[in-house]
Design an enzyme around this catalytic site. Structure first.
Site, PDB file in Angstrom:
ATOM      1  N   VAL A 153       0.835  -1.201   0.000  1.00  0.00           N
ATOM      2  CA  VAL A 153       0.000   0.000   0.000  1.00  0.00           C
ATOM      3  C   VAL A 153       0.871   1.252   0.000  1.00  0.00           C
ATOM      4  O   VAL A 153       0.583   2.230  -0.696  1.00  0.00           O
ATOM      5  CB  VAL A 153      -0.940  -0.004   1.226  1.00  0.00           C
ATOM      6  N   GLU A 154       1.939   1.235   0.779  1.00  0.00           N
ATOM      7  CA  GLU A 154       2.774   2.413   0.943  1.00  0.00           C
ATOM      8  C   GLU A 154       3.642   2.710  -0.277  1.00  0.00           C
ATOM      9  O   GLU A 154       3.757   3.861  -0.696  1.00  0.00           O
ATOM     10  CB  GLU A 154       3.679   2.250   2.180  1.00  0.00           C
ATOM     11  N   SER A 155       4.282   1.686  -0.828  1.00  0.00           N
ATOM     12  CA  SER A 155       5.338   1.944  -1.821  1.00  0.00           C
ATOM     13  C   SER A 155       5.425   0.910  -2.926  1.00  0.00           C
ATOM     14  O   SER A 155       6.363   0.958  -3.720  1.00  0.00           O
ATOM     15  CB  SER A 155       6.690   1.988  -1.104  1.00  0.00           C
TER      16      SER A 155
END
Length: 503
Positions: free
Chosen positions: A149-151
């Site tokens: 989700v983040e990166s």
């Protein structure tokens, strides 16, 4: 008495018949996998006889469902997982969220399987380590999906908010969790250090809220912002769960996106997704770095493409890995023996870089010329803009030149026997390419600019010819200048060529 006995027997038969007709759908495992993941998006088949017809006997249908339910209940949590995905599924522990937002993200991932495939391929280098750390702490393995989700599991990811690494730490939070950020390193991009910091942070957020969805909202939005949103809802007698809070759009979609990934990982076939196998064993190991070594040289010793080496060692800011920082290298487990063997037999220098201290008045083009580099390569090695101004004492990483060339570049100008003002011009034979030079003695009021102008040359050429690190001059200093007959006569008899004070 007999009559009462018959009545009791009839009553018992009615009870038994009712139990036999009870659907297994009332059981606790219907609609969930053994890992606790909802299967509301998939259909449980009751056998081929049910296709296109409702004529299958209820008992047979019940029997098939009962067998499936029984299978889901028998999960051996002590069994060795075949791959990392099995370990992740077994460790799912966060209650599922049901929301149209989750469905939207499931549909998005189904329609962008190439993007998902690339992210999963990147994650294959890091997932084992992340899952290991989660299990050591007893944390839910849903958190192993958070870097997707983040990166997209990219350790080099960098956001407009200056968040960096696969866990996307901003500089201040990184410092709070002891992630080193200096000229040589940025541990926000270090796989081991950033994972440890991220799990510390997540544990703190969970202790604050007692709810993983709120902890994850805080990871994205900030714990202070989430607490204020909770307090506002509580003051208005409204629910304080994740879906009830007033959040920015990004945060509102944050956990639903993680839930969508969780659902896909739990049952990839239901979404038409094929997950590549990720072996349940370490992909990389840590190797101490005891000597300065170039990033490129380290990759070559491990027989790796340099981009693959950088993906594992993304925290290094420079092309040189300095041993002074107590650094460790991450190498694929199957390359460590080769790396150490090649390192032991490597006869040439491990590094082609050295540090250089900028002198007063030096510019990037001066330093680049001195060390045989282009301005672009100098800027790239030092993360500088081409318009950057150097500060006296500023450390720069420069290419290490051969010993004679380096001595010539760093040494002061030669001082042969001189008269007070001028020494005879010495001309080189025509067959040589070096231009003839004369020796000029600096007078009061001289500057490099005035001397260069007087002898028809440039400041850069004078500095290069004399190996000068600075524009400062001192009275009586001897400089090599272009030697023509006119220049020689001018040096002998002309007044000082400038008005500025030498210093």
């Amino acid at each position: 008495m007999v009559r009462h006995s018959k009545l009791l027997m009839c009553f018992a038969l009615v009870l038994l018949g009712g139990c036999a007709m009870t659907s297994p759908n009332s059981g606790p495992f219907v609609g969930t996998h053994a890992s606790g993941i909802s299967t509301s998006n998939s259909t449980v088949s009751t056998g081929p006889e049910s296709e296109g017809s409702n004529a299958a006997p209820p008992a047979a249908a019940l029997q098939v469902v009962q067998l499936k339910t029984q299978k889901l209940q028998t999960v051996d949590l002590t069994a060795h997982a075949d791959d990392v995905w099995d370990r992740i599924r077994t460790g799912f522990a966060i209650p599922n969220m049901t929301s149209p937002l989750v469905v939207e993200h499931e549909i998005w991932y189904q329609g962008h399987q190439e993007s998902l495939r690339r992210a999963v391929e990147r994650s294959s280098h890091y997932l084992y380590h992340v899952v290991e750390e989660l299990e050591k702490r007893g944390l839910p393995t849903e958190l192993a999906l958070l870097p997707f989700v983040e990166s997209d599991y990219n350790p080099m990811a960098y956001s407009r908010a200056h968040a960096s690494g696969m866990w996307q730490f901003i500089p201040t939070t990184g410092k709070t969790y002891n992630l080193r950020q200096d000229w040589w390193h940025d541990e926000r991009r270090d796989v081991i250090a950033s994972t440890d910091a991220a799990l510390n942070y997540l544990e703190m957020l969970y202790e604050m809220h007692g709810d993983w969805t709120l902890a994850l909202a805080s990871y994205n939005w900030g714990e202070g912002a989430v607490k204020r949103a909770i307090d506002r809802n509580a003051a208005a007698n409204r629910p304080t769960d994740y879906l009830s809070l007033n959040m920015p759009e990004e945060t509102r979609n944050y956990y639903p996106k993680l839930q969508a990934l969780k659902n896909i990982i739990a049952d990839p076939a239901a979404f038409g997704v094929i997950l590549p196998r990720i072996d349940n064993q370490p992909y990389f190991v840590s190797v101490p770095s005891t000597r300065d070594i170039d990033v490129r040289t380290a990759a070559q010793l491990a027989n790796m493409p340099i981009e693959d080496f950088k993906a594992l060692n993304a925290s290094f800011n420079r092309p040189l890995i300095s041993a002074s920082g107590a650094s460790t290298l991450l190498l694929p487990a199957d390359r460590v023996e080769l790396f150490e063997s090649n390192l032991q037999g490597h006869a040439e220098p491990l590094s082609t870089w050295m540090t250089y201290t900028a002198q007063r008045g030096e510019r990037l083009d001066h330093v680049a010329a001195k060390f045989g580099m282009t301005v672009a390569s100098l800027c790239d090695a030092n993360s500088l803009s081409a318009r950057a101004r150097l500060r006296p004492g500023q450390a720069l990483l420069v290419q290490r030149r051969s010993a004679p060339a380096l001595v010539a570049a760093m040494a002061p100008a030669p001082t042969p026997r001189l008269q007070d003002k001028i020494v005879r011009a010495s001309f080189t034979p025509p067959a040589q390419t070096r231009a003839p030079v004369a020796i000029y003695s600096v007078r009061r009021g001289d500057s490099l600019f005035s001397i260069a102008k007087h002898f028809g040359t440039s400041v850069d050429a004078l500095r290069a010819q004399n190996g000068l690190d600075t524009t400062s001059l001192s009275l009586g200093q001897k400089l090599s200048v272009p030697a023509t007959l006119g220049a020689t006569l001018a040096a002998t008899s002309a007044p000082a060529p400038a008005r500025t004070q030498a210093h």
